[in-house]
Design a protein around this motif. Structure first.
Motif, mmCIF file in Angstrom:
data_model
loop_
_atom_site.group_PDB
_atom_site.id
_atom_site.type_symbol
_atom_site.label_atom_id
_atom_site.label_comp_id
_atom_site.label_asym_id
_atom_site.label_seq_id
_atom_site.Cartn_x
_atom_site.Cartn_y
_atom_site.Cartn_z
ATOM 1 N N ILE A 1 0.853 -1.189 0.000
ATOM 2 C CA ILE A 1 0.000 0.000 0.000
ATOM 3 C C ILE A 1 0.889 1.240 0.000
ATOM 4 N N TYR A 2 0.720 2.089 -1.014
ATOM 5 C CA TYR A 2 1.534 3.301 -1.132
ATOM 6 C C TYR A 2 0.679 4.571 -1.132
ATOM 7 N N GLY A 3 -0.624 4.402 -1.014
ATOM 8 C CA GLY A 3 -1.539 5.531 -1.011
ATOM 9 C C GLY A 3 -2.959 5.015 -1.013
ATOM 10 N N GLY A 4 -3.899 5.899 -1.295
ATOM 11 C CA GLY A 4 -5.296 5.491 -1.337
ATOM 12 C C GLY A 4 -6.137 6.220 -0.304
ATOM 13 N N ILE A 5 -7.425 5.953 -0.338
ATOM 14 C CA ILE A 5 -8.389 6.624 0.529
ATOM 15 C C ILE A 5 -9.051 5.614 1.456
ATOM 16 N N LEU A 6 -9.225 6.019 2.720
ATOM 17 C CA LEU A 6 -9.977 5.221 3.693
ATOM 18 C C LEU A 6 -11.211 6.020 4.097
ATOM 19 N N PRO A 7 -12.365 5.767 3.474
ATOM 20 C CA PRO A 7 -13.585 6.502 3.827
ATOM 21 C C PRO A 7 -14.315 5.835 4.997
ATOM 22 N N SER B 1 -12.925 11.228 5.124
ATOM 23 C CA SER B 1 -12.015 10.515 4.228
ATOM 24 C C SER B 1 -10.587 10.743 4.689
ATOM 25 N N PHE B 2 -9.885 9.645 4.919
ATOM 26 C CA PHE B 2 -8.458 9.700 5.224
ATOM 27 C C PHE B 2 -7.677 9.384 3.961
ATOM 28 N N GLU B 3 -6.586 10.104 3.723
ATOM 29 C CA GLU B 3 -5.681 9.746 2.640
ATOM 30 C C GLU B 3 -4.428 9.123 3.234
ATOM 31 N N ILE B 4 -4.061 7.952 2.701
ATOM 32 C CA ILE B 4 -2.909 7.211 3.210
ATOM 33 C C ILE B 4 -1.625 7.855 2.693
ATOM 34 N N TYR B 5 -0.729 8.172 3.598
ATOM 35 C CA TYR B 5 0.566 8.735 3.222
ATOM 36 C C TYR B 5 1.691 7.714 3.398
ATOM 37 N N GLU C 1 -11.124 15.038 4.196
ATOM 38 C CA GLU C 1 -12.508 15.417 3.884
ATOM 39 C C GLU C 1 -13.390 15.177 5.099
ATOM 40 N N VAL C 2 -14.256 16.132 5.376
ATOM 41 C CA VAL C 2 -15.227 16.010 6.467
ATOM 42 C C VAL C 2 -16.569 16.518 5.974
ATOM 43 N N SER C 3 -17.582 15.682 6.091
ATOM 44 C CA SER C 3 -18.941 16.127 5.769
ATOM 45 C C SER C 3 -19.801 15.944 7.012
ATOM 46 N N GLY C 4 -20.462 16.988 7.432
ATOM 47 C CA GLY C 4 -21.263 16.911 8.653
ATOM 48 C C GLY C 4 -20.928 18.046 9.593
ATOM 49 N N GLN C 5 -21.430 17.945 10.815
ATOM 50 C CA GLN C 5 -21.332 19.044 11.770
ATOM 51 C C GLN C 5 -20.305 18.803 12.868
ATOM 52 N N ILE C 6 -19.594 17.664 12.846
ATOM 53 C CA ILE C 6 -18.639 17.385 13.914
ATOM 54 C C ILE C 6 -17.393 18.255 13.743
ATOM 55 N N ASP C 7 -16.976 18.885 14.834
ATOM 56 C CA ASP C 7 -15.789 19.734 14.812
ATOM 57 C C ASP C 7 -14.588 18.915 15.293
#
Length: 258
Positions: free
Chosen positions: A184-190, A202-206, A235-241
């Motif tokens: 694994i060298y990258g990608g998204i973890l939603p 959404s987390f992006e793998i570094y 990425e964040v969608s919603g009202q959580i701070d």
């Protein structure tokens, strides 16, 4: 084959397709001279497409020919075409690249940004089959309909044992397999429904590193898997701070469980 044509806008690269038959692979390739008029040159070849039917029968003959040919580059990529003849891949179309193999090559090169299918080059596949005690894998190409067009979709992987295809994995299981193989060298973890809400992140793998340690307990082999992943919240969608420390800590715990 790639044909250079002069147009009003300049030189354009256009694909030309030929087919031939023979008693062996090399015999079929040389017979193509009677159709194209030229001896095929392989050093610029980007991708080899193998049909599911051939893969189930075994790919040793195909790999043997490719490996022995001195013109073939060892970084040429290998792709399995599911449910269709391999030649049907050239009947597809896309809006970004006229040459199918160039288009697929770009899809494989950019696989690190989604990690849902592997990029497997010739040398890697040969090593997997010859030297690895584990199974070999290849990316899988599908021919799908999109707005009355046939396009290529690459997703998941095909599993090989002793050079014969034995199963398919979808993109989710393929990502898990790539984690286990430390590929694994990258990608998204939603993640949806974060902390019991309707929010999504959404987390992006570094960076990702996996260590697998076999353990013998009561004459049974178990595996301890230590997975370390560095991610960035992209990425964040919603009202959580998530600037609040308690929400950020809760998100970290939830991410580890996922």
């Amino acid at each position: 084959m790639v044909n250079l044509k002069n147009t009003s806008s300049g030189t354009e690269l256009l694909p030309e397709y030929f087919t031939s038959e023979g008693k062996t692979i090399l015999d079929a390739i040389r017979n193509m001279i009677s159709v194209s008029g030229r001896k095929i040159y392989w050093s610029h070849a980007k991708v080899v497409f193998i049909s599911e039917k051939i893969a189930k029968r075994g790919i040793i003959d195909v790999l043997d020919f490719i490996e022995r040919d001195t013109e073939v580059r060892t970084d040429m990529k290998i792709v399995l075409v599911k449910g269709k003849k391999a030649s049907e891949i050239f009947n597809t179309s896309n809006k970004l690249e006229k040459i199918v193999s160039y288009h697929v090559d770009e899809m494989l090169e950019n696989s690190i940004y989604i990690s849902k299918y592997p990029k497997v080059e010739l040398w890697d596949l040969i090593n997997q089959i010859q030297f690895d005690i584990s199974t070999a894998i290849l990316p899988v190409a599908y021919i799908v309909e999109d707005n009355d067009r046939k396009i290529i979709n690459i997703s998941g992987s095909a599993i090989f044992k002793e050079a014969k295809m034995i199963a398919f994995l979808n993109d989710a299981y393929t990502k898990n397999l790539l984690f286990l193989r430390n590929k694994i060298y990258g990608g998204i973890l939603p993640i949806n429904n974060v902390l019991g809400t309707e929010s999504s992140v959404s987390f992006e793998i570094y960076k990702s590193k996996t260590k697998v340690k076999p353990i013998l307990i009561d004459n049974k082999i178990l595996f301890k898997i230590n997975l370390s992943v560095d991610v960035v919240l992209k990425e964040v969608s919603g009202q959580i701070d998530f600037i609040e420390e308690k929400n950020l800590k809760a998100l970290k715990i939830m991410h580890k469980k996922k």
